[in-house]
Motif scaffolding. Structure first.
Motif: not given
Ligand SMILES: Nc1nc2c(ncn2[C@@H]2O[C@H](COP(=O)(O)OP(=O)(O)OP(=O)(O)O)[C@@H](O)[C@H]2O)c(=O)[nH]1
Length: 372
Positions: A97-104, A117-119, A213-219, A244-248
């Motif tokens: 959870p929170n790995a960033g699946k939806s954001s990617l 608002s995904r269930k 490897m997600n959220k590389v922007d935070l590293v 990757i950064s699925g968010l950025k």
């Protein structure tokens, strides 16, 4: 019209599997446009003018114009591809959870609405989004609940649903194993390491697996990423590694291209013109938000809390949508409401009409402006 433009992207998002959740859009609806006028000059005024009620307005029946704009049956419409030319790929995304699946997925599919608002955990494999580009359709599936216990085994005994999920994970053409690399560097979780190792141990000839490897922007120290890559480099099942950064969005283009390249000739499974209820709900918020920004030029819209409070199909097939706009200050509320409700009324009329066109059915949009 901005919402219409974004719809060209939005329509490629798929549906959730509830029987009432599908809205089939007319295949050429994007190209249609017809005008309609409200039959009242002033919006409804209730208790100090804060309510717009869309049911007070009727729109002329556009059926004739629609018929005139209809393309011949054998013509291929915009965005349509002959079945024999269609390419498809089913991609499962697995990760904590929170790995960033939806954001990617949202980034790749091109909109933020897919999962807002995904269930979660409602189906074994939930369609997160569908990317349809040219002749290729990539469907992204979530694999909720698939983590490994401390013992190294899956939580098979919890529910049959989870068991099914584990056994059917192999059915995806590509499996993305995703984790939050920033978290891994700062506060590693043994269950995540176990999952990565387990999925990477044995190659599956029928499935390509990649490690994201997600959220590389935070590293901060990018060198640290190489350390993590080294940690997992000896896992034979991973064909590729992506940072990757699925968010950025960094690294996402390469990943998308990789996925498009894996697609094989196979008819599309998802109708690119079908929208899920969740997507429609988000569109309804987006459309109103857009109108708000058009009509209220001050800073007001940014401080407004915007909520969807009711979404109901009525007996006559129409849709009742109620949204609340909650302002922190009385002055902001006044600006939003306008003189005798004229501002919120105008926003409501325009949004109601646009939603009616998008949803292809009668819509009763209720907007309430409330003070926090
Ligand atoms: N900085 C940063 N944050 C991210 C990135 N990807 C996702 N996030 C954030 O991480 C949180 C979780 O993202 P989601 O996309 O909801 O994660 P998920 O894996 O779908 O989560 P579940 O639905 O719980 O399985 C959100 O707050 C995102 O904004 C990224 O690349 N960089």
């Amino acid at each position: 019209m901005k919402a219409f433009r974004s719809l060209r992207i939005l329509i490629s998002i798929s549906r959730t599997e509830t029987p009432y959740s599908k809205t089939h859009l007319p295949q050429n609806f994007i190209r249609r446009s017809y005008s309609a006028q409200p039959n009242l000059d002033e919006p409804t005024s209730v208790n100090g003018d804060s309510v717009f009620d869309g049911s007070q307005y009727s729109i002329e029946d556009p059926a004739l114009l629609e018929a005139a704009l209809e393309s011949a049956d054998d013509e291929l419409g915009e965005g349509e591809v002959r079945e024999e030319d269609q390419k498809s790929l089913n991609v499962g995304i697995i990760g904590p959870p929170n790995a960033g699946k939806s954001s990617l997925t949202n980034f790749m599919v091109g909109t933020k609405v897919a999962a807002a608002s995904r269930k979660t955990n409602t189906t074994t494999h939930e369609v997160l989004g569908v990317l349809t580009k040219g002749d290729t359709q990539v469907c992204f599936f979530d694999t909720p609940g698939l983590m490994l216990k401390k013992s190294g085994y899956g939580y098979k005994d919890i529910k049959a649903r989870v068991q099914n999920a584990w056994t059917s994970v192999d059915l995806f053409d590509v499996l993305i194993v995703m984790f939050d690399v920033h978290r891994h560097l700062t506060c590693p979780d043994s269950r995540v390491v176990r999952l990565i190792t387990y999925m990477g141990e044995e190659a599956n000839p029928k499935q390509k697996r990649i490690l994201c490897m997600n959220k590389v922007d935070l590293v901060e120290k990018k060198k640290d990423l190489l350390k993590v890559a080294e940690e997992f480099q000896n896992l034979p099942a991973y064909e590729r590694y992506f940072m990757i950064s699925g968010l950025k969005g960094s690294g996402v283009r390469d990943l998308s291209q990789y996925l498009m390249d894996q697609a094989v000739t196979k008819p599309w499974e998802e109708d690119p013109f079908t929208m899920s209820e969740e997507v429609m709900k988000n569109i309804s918020l987006e459309v109103v938000r857009e109108r708000l920004l058009d009509h209220v030029h001050q800073e007001v819209p940014y401080g407004v809390e915007h909520r969807l409070v009711d979404w109901r199909e009525q007996r006559d097939g129409s849709l009742r949508i109620e949204q609340h706009l909650i302002t922190p200050k009385l002055s902001q509320r006044k600006i939003l409401v306008g003189k005798s409700g004229s501002k919120i009324g105008r926003i409501g009329i325009e949004a109601n009409e646009e939603l009616r066109r998008i949803m292809n059915r009668k819509v009763h949009l209720i907007l309430k402006v409330l003070l926090k």
